[in-house]
Design a protein around this motif. Structure first.
Motif, PDB file in Angstrom:
ATOM      1  N   SER A   1      -4.222   2.059  -2.129  1.00  0.00           N
ATOM      2  CA  SER A   1      -3.654   1.132  -3.397  1.00  0.00           C
ATOM      3  C   SER A   1      -2.223   1.888  -3.555  1.00  0.00           C
ATOM      4  O   SER A   1      -1.265   0.920  -3.679  1.00  0.00           O
ATOM      5  N   ARG A   2      -2.184   3.048  -3.739  1.00  0.00           N
ATOM      6  CA  ARG A   2      -0.841   3.509  -4.186  1.00  0.00           C
ATOM      7  C   ARG A   2      -0.079   3.318  -3.039  1.00  0.00           C
ATOM      8  O   ARG A   2       1.194   3.210  -3.447  1.00  0.00           O
ATOM      9  N   THR A   3      -0.517   3.502  -1.728  1.00  0.00           N
ATOM     10  CA  THR A   3       0.632   3.453  -0.640  1.00  0.00           C
ATOM     11  C   THR A   3       1.156   2.026  -0.564  1.00  0.00           C
ATOM     12  O   THR A   3       2.123   1.617  -0.155  1.00  0.00           O
ATOM     13  N   PHE A   4       0.377   1.152  -0.752  1.00  0.00           N
ATOM     14  CA  PHE A   4       0.432  -0.383  -0.830  1.00  0.00           C
ATOM     15  C   PHE A   4       1.499  -0.658  -1.977  1.00  0.00           C
ATOM     16  O   PHE A   4       2.436  -1.587  -1.599  1.00  0.00           O
ATOM     17  N   GLU A   5       1.682  -0.056  -2.933  1.00  0.00           N
ATOM     18  CA  GLU A   5       2.603  -0.052  -4.165  1.00  0.00           C
ATOM     19  C   GLU A   5       3.854   0.326  -3.555  1.00  0.00           C
ATOM     20  O   GLU A   5       5.000  -0.400  -3.723  1.00  0.00           O
ATOM     21  N   MET A   6       3.804   1.154  -2.735  1.00  0.00           N
ATOM     22  CA  MET A   6       5.048   1.824  -2.195  1.00  0.00           C
ATOM     23  C   MET A   6       5.703   0.883  -1.181  1.00  0.00           C
ATOM     24  O   MET A   6       6.891   0.656  -1.265  1.00  0.00           O
TER      25      MET A   6
ATOM     26  N   GLY B   1      12.204 -30.490  10.299  1.00  0.00           N
ATOM     27  CA  GLY B   1      12.678 -29.321   9.408  1.00  0.00           C
ATOM     28  C   GLY B   1      12.790 -28.214  10.263  1.00  0.00           C
ATOM     29  O   GLY B   1      12.797 -28.232  11.273  1.00  0.00           O
ATOM     30  N   THR B   2      12.932 -27.136   9.282  1.00  0.00           N
ATOM     31  CA  THR B   2      13.094 -25.671  10.157  1.00  0.00           C
ATOM     32  C   THR B   2      12.027 -24.759   9.386  1.00  0.00           C
ATOM     33  O   THR B   2      11.933 -24.682   8.322  1.00  0.00           O
ATOM     34  N   ILE B   3      11.173 -23.953  10.520  1.00  0.00           N
ATOM     35  CA  ILE B   3      10.363 -23.026  10.067  1.00  0.00           C
ATOM     36  C   ILE B   3      11.431 -21.678  10.079  1.00  0.00           C
ATOM     37  O   ILE B   3      11.915 -21.300  11.147  1.00  0.00           O
ATOM     38  N   LEU B   4      11.198 -20.899   8.893  1.00  0.00           N
ATOM     39  CA  LEU B   4      11.627 -19.578   8.926  1.00  0.00           C
ATOM     40  C   LEU B   4      10.587 -18.516   8.992  1.00  0.00           C
ATOM     41  O   LEU B   4       9.673 -18.568   8.130  1.00  0.00           O
ATOM     42  N   ARG B   5      10.508 -17.733  10.249  1.00  0.00           N
ATOM     43  CA  ARG B   5       9.521 -17.133  10.426  1.00  0.00           C
ATOM     44  C   ARG B   5      10.006 -15.381  10.420  1.00  0.00           C
ATOM     45  O   ARG B   5      10.885 -15.234  11.397  1.00  0.00           O
ATOM     46  N   VAL B   6       9.464 -14.555   9.923  1.00  0.00           N
ATOM     47  CA  VAL B   6       9.993 -13.294   9.552  1.00  0.00           C
ATOM     48  C   VAL B   6       8.754 -12.138  10.234  1.00  0.00           C
ATOM     49  O   VAL B   6       7.633 -12.563   9.366  1.00  0.00           O
ATOM     50  N   ARG B   7       9.113 -11.140  11.064  1.00  0.00           N
ATOM     51  CA  ARG B   7       8.003 -10.490  11.707  1.00  0.00           C
ATOM     52  C   ARG B   7       8.683  -9.193  11.543  1.00  0.00           C
ATOM     53  O   ARG B   7      10.092  -8.971  11.768  1.00  0.00           O
ATOM     54  N   GLY B   8       7.818  -8.092  11.612  1.00  0.00           N
ATOM     55  CA  GLY B   8       8.467  -6.533  11.364  1.00  0.00           C
ATOM     56  C   GLY B   8       7.384  -5.767  11.106  1.00  0.00           C
ATOM     57  O   GLY B   8       6.461  -6.102  10.387  1.00  0.00           O
ATOM     58  N   PRO B   9       7.662  -4.586  11.661  1.00  0.00           N
ATOM     59  CA  PRO B   9       6.416  -3.536  11.255  1.00  0.00           C
ATOM     60  C   PRO B   9       6.787  -2.769   9.960  1.00  0.00           C
ATOM     61  O   PRO B   9       7.779  -2.613   9.680  1.00  0.00           O
ATOM     62  N   LEU B  10       5.840  -2.422   9.026  1.00  0.00           N
ATOM     63  CA  LEU B  10       5.721  -1.605   8.194  1.00  0.00           C
ATOM     64  C   LEU B  10       4.831  -0.390   8.357  1.00  0.00           C
ATOM     65  O   LEU B  10       3.694  -0.685   8.696  1.00  0.00           O
ATOM     66  N   GLU B  11       5.539   0.763   8.203  1.00  0.00           N
ATOM     67  CA  GLU B  11       4.610   1.915   8.786  1.00  0.00           C
ATOM     68  C   GLU B  11       3.638   2.314   7.382  1.00  0.00           C
ATOM     69  O   GLU B  11       4.320   2.406   6.195  1.00  0.00           O
ATOM     70  N   PHE B  12       2.346   2.329   7.495  1.00  0.00           N
ATOM     71  CA  PHE B  12       1.464   2.557   6.555  1.00  0.00           C
ATOM     72  C   PHE B  12       0.999   4.142   6.642  1.00  0.00           C
ATOM     73  O   PHE B  12       0.131   4.180   7.711  1.00  0.00           O
ATOM     74  N   LYS B  13       1.225   5.135   5.818  1.00  0.00           N
ATOM     75  CA  LYS B  13       0.675   6.314   5.912  1.00  0.00           C
ATOM     76  C   LYS B  13       0.326   7.046   4.512  1.00  0.00           C
ATOM     77  O   LYS B  13       1.274   6.836   3.650  1.00  0.00           O
ATOM     78  N   CYS B  14      -0.759   7.536   4.647  1.00  0.00           N
ATOM     79  CA  CYS B  14      -1.171   8.470   3.311  1.00  0.00           C
ATOM     80  C   CYS B  14      -1.938   9.463   3.718  1.00  0.00           C
ATOM     81  O   CYS B  14      -2.636   9.518   4.592  1.00  0.00           O
ATOM     82  N   LEU B  15      -1.883  10.459   2.792  1.00  0.00           N
ATOM     83  CA  LEU B  15      -2.589  11.876   3.004  1.00  0.00           C
ATOM     84  C   LEU B  15      -3.905  11.658   2.171  1.00  0.00           C
ATOM     85  O   LEU B  15      -3.593  11.421   0.715  1.00  0.00           O
ATOM     86  N   LEU B  16      -5.000  12.032   2.626  1.00  0.00           N
ATOM     87  CA  LEU B  16      -6.033  11.779   1.891  1.00  0.00           C
ATOM     88  C   LEU B  16      -6.679  13.448   1.537  1.00  0.00           C
ATOM     89  O   LEU B  16      -6.942  14.066   2.726  1.00  0.00           O
ATOM     90  N   GLU B  17      -6.913  13.791   0.287  1.00  0.00           N
ATOM     91  CA  GLU B  17      -7.422  15.182   0.132  1.00  0.00           C
ATOM     92  C   GLU B  17      -8.940  15.314   0.451  1.00  0.00           C
ATOM     93  O   GLU B  17      -9.525  16.184   0.619  1.00  0.00           O
ATOM     94  N   THR B  18      -9.487  13.937  -0.031  1.00  0.00           N
ATOM     95  CA  THR B  18     -11.095  13.952   0.319  1.00  0.00           C
ATOM     96  C   THR B  18     -11.329  12.543   0.863  1.00  0.00           C
ATOM     97  O   THR B  18     -10.379  11.422   0.854  1.00  0.00           O
ATOM     98  N   THR B  19     -12.464  12.315   1.219  1.00  0.00           N
ATOM     99  CA  THR B  19     -12.871  11.095   2.033  1.00  0.00           C
ATOM    100  C   THR B  19     -13.952  10.079   1.050  1.00  0.00           C
ATOM    101  O   THR B  19     -14.474   9.342   1.850  1.00  0.00           O
ATOM    102  N   ASP B  20     -14.025  10.651   0.127  1.00  0.00           N
ATOM    103  CA  ASP B  20     -14.927   9.658  -0.889  1.00  0.00           C
ATOM    104  C   ASP B  20     -14.312   8.495  -1.152  1.00  0.00           C
ATOM    105  O   ASP B  20     -13.079   8.418  -1.389  1.00  0.00           O
ATOM    106  N   ALA B  21     -15.105   7.477  -1.122  1.00  0.00           N
ATOM    107  CA  ALA B  21     -14.616   6.004  -1.394  1.00  0.00           C
ATOM    108  C   ALA B  21     -13.641   5.847  -2.518  1.00  0.00           C
ATOM    109  O   ALA B  21     -12.441   5.204  -2.538  1.00  0.00           O
TER     110      ALA B  21
ATOM    111  N   SER C   1      12.861  -3.949  -2.692  1.00  0.00           N
ATOM    112  CA  SER C   1      14.177  -3.105  -2.905  1.00  0.00           C
ATOM    113  C   SER C   1      15.413  -3.696  -2.412  1.00  0.00           C
ATOM    114  O   SER C   1      15.256  -4.802  -1.304  1.00  0.00           O
ATOM    115  N   GLU C   2      16.691  -3.125  -2.709  1.00  0.00           N
ATOM    116  CA  GLU C   2      17.748  -3.789  -2.121  1.00  0.00           C
ATOM    117  C   GLU C   2      18.013  -3.333  -0.533  1.00  0.00           C
ATOM    118  O   GLU C   2      19.041  -3.660   0.056  1.00  0.00           O
ATOM    119  N   SER C   3      17.246  -2.287  -0.279  1.00  0.00           N
ATOM    120  CA  SER C   3      17.306  -1.763   1.386  1.00  0.00           C
ATOM    121  C   SER C   3      16.780  -2.860   2.215  1.00  0.00           C
ATOM    122  O   SER C   3      16.943  -3.027   3.525  1.00  0.00           O
TER     123      SER C   3
END
Length: 473
Positions: free
Chosen positions: A40-45, A12-32, A52-54
């Protein structure tokens, strides 16, 4: 942690997709709690992005672009939702491609037992259709904050059969991308080191039938020794025995179209035709090994290093099955090990002295904590009667065997044996080869090939080192 694709990768055929996704987020505090919420909000984006259609998946080295979230939009228009996945390979450009925009005249290669691989890139459109264009607006705000930034290397694979249509396969790829983001989020949230989350690392593993290809997300940089609990969970999930390391990094699936970076040939015996014996069965080495032979690694060991090379082939098997993390030892490291255990004098290091099966057993035990059985054969003519023992070894242990006799050493990779007639053939990997890593030469000239009982010196005695699998997870 895991995505399963339960089809076999034999064909058969293996379809393998690779590519980068930029993970960026701004933290006002560093408490857990705040960090977890923002991550989690960044992952939602990112989920929104891949849904998306893009989102665009492009077949590497081809003019093919597919928008999986636009009711299947593709270019060239010859590719329809009903196009088979196998047909995508017709568009992949080869060296003979002349840039005419037509399908490549890709030559058909010999059929193999492995699935073919279509590599794809994950991309995002940065322009949108229609609507007024507006100039960017810049604003500047001064405040203290923390910025988290990393690149998530997406890597998803699905296996398709000859009947699978492109539309269905790309829907599965889209789901796999979304699921992999979920697994990456779990890794980042569960593997926080202070204020620094660990980067997720996707790996593929091929499990015994019928489980097929499985993708696991590990925290990058965390050694296998610290991931035993995760591996135990995976073994329970897939109902696997806990005495084989199915999910160690070294055991990750090697895609058929990817070259090995170290330059060694892997498993040259796979291109050979099995001998035909009356009521005969074939028993082979299980897994992957590297072919080590004379004159490799800028070392001139012609005439004295055959047992060292056989030992290196055996060590490569344990490394590539995930039983050992250390690299294949050099001749000097092998010699030093024998000195360290008191088997040899200090002058042995750097010498051109031979070693035999007993020394191979000692080095495997000392460097890899691998035990071995030794089979003694008083003369080569008796090897023909060892079919049952050798067949049982490859059936249960599946490791390469080192055999030494007279002044020669070889590696036995399997036997073809008839229980009714006693006929036997040996699959031999010959470490005395001195040429380049040319698979055709090596197999055509018999450096890796099936040999009859007359291959052995009928009057010489032989010792065989039969390495045993460790019982580890």
């Amino acid at each position: 942690m895991v995505v399963s694709d339960s089809q076999s990768t034999d064909t058969g055929t293996i379809l393998r997709v690779r590519g980068p996704l930029e993970f960026k987020c701004l933290l006002e505090t560093t408490d857990a709690p705040h960090m977890h919420k923002v991550i989690s909000r960044t992952f939602e984006m990112l989920h929104t992005q891949v849904k998306s259609e893009s989102c665009v998946l492009t077949v590497c080295d081809s003019p093919v672009f597919i928008w999986p979230n636009q009711s299947f939009n593709a270019t060239p228009k010859d590719i329809t939702p009903e196009t088979s996945c196998e047909d995508l390979q017709q568009w992949i450009q080869t060296d003979e491609y002349e840039g005419t925009g037509k399908r490549s005249g890709k030559k058909k290669s010999k059929k193999t037992s492995s699935a073919s691989v279509v590599n794809l890139r994950l991309m995002m459109e940065v322009t949108t259709k229609g609507g007024p264009l507006s100039a960017p607006v810049l604003s500047r705000t001064l405040k203290t904050s923390h910025f988290l930034s990393t690149t998530l290397q997406m890597d998803c694979a699905v296996h398709t059969n000859s009947r699978c249509m492109v539309k269905d396969a790309f829907e599965r790829l889209s789901e796999a991308l979304s699921h992999q983001l979920c697994e990456m989020e779990k890794v980042m949230l569960q593997q926080m080191k202070g204020t620094t989350p660990l980067v997720p690392e996707p790996l593929h593993f091929l499990l015994p039938e019928p489980k097929g290809l499985v993708t696991v997300v590990y925290p990058a940089g965390v050694p296998d020794s610290q991931l035993e609990s995760q591996r135990k969970e995976l073994h329970q999930q897939f109902e696997l025995p806990d005495d084989q390391p199915f999910f160690r990094r070294a055991n990750a699936f090697h895609f058929p179209n990817e070259p090995y970076k170290d330059g060694y040939l892997r498993n040259p015996h796979l291109v050979l035709t099995h001998p035909s014996l009356e009521n005969g069965k074939v028993y082979l080495v299980q897994g992957i090994y590297s072919y080590h032979h004379y004159m490799q690694d800028h070392t001139d060991d012609n005439g004295w290093g055959c047992a060292y090379r056989s030992l290196q082939t055996i060590c490569s098997w344990f490394q590539q099955q995930g039983y050992a993390e250390r690299p294949v030892p050099t001749h000097k490291e092998i010699q030093q090990t024998l000195v360290d255990v008191g088997d040899k004098q200090k002058s042995f290091v750097g010498s051109r002295q031979w070693i035999g099966s007993i020394e191979v057993q000692v080095v495997l035990n000392q460097l890899l904590e691998v035990t071995s059985k030794i089979m003694f054969v008083s003369q080569g003519s008796e090897l023909g009667s060892k079919g049952r023992e050798l067949a049982n070894h490859f059936l249960t242990e599946g490791t390469p065997i080192m055999i030494g006799g007279g002044v020669l050493a070889h590696t036995i990779l399997g036997v073809s044996w008839s229980e009714t007639t006693g006929q036997i053939r040996y699959l031999i990997l010959d470490p005395h080869y001195t040429g380049a890593e040319d698979l055709q030469v090596i197999t055509d000239k018999g450096w890796c090939g099936w040999k009859g009982p007359d291959f052995w010196d009928q009057t010489a005695y032989y010792n065989l080192c039969l390495p045993q699998r460790p019982k580890v997870i």
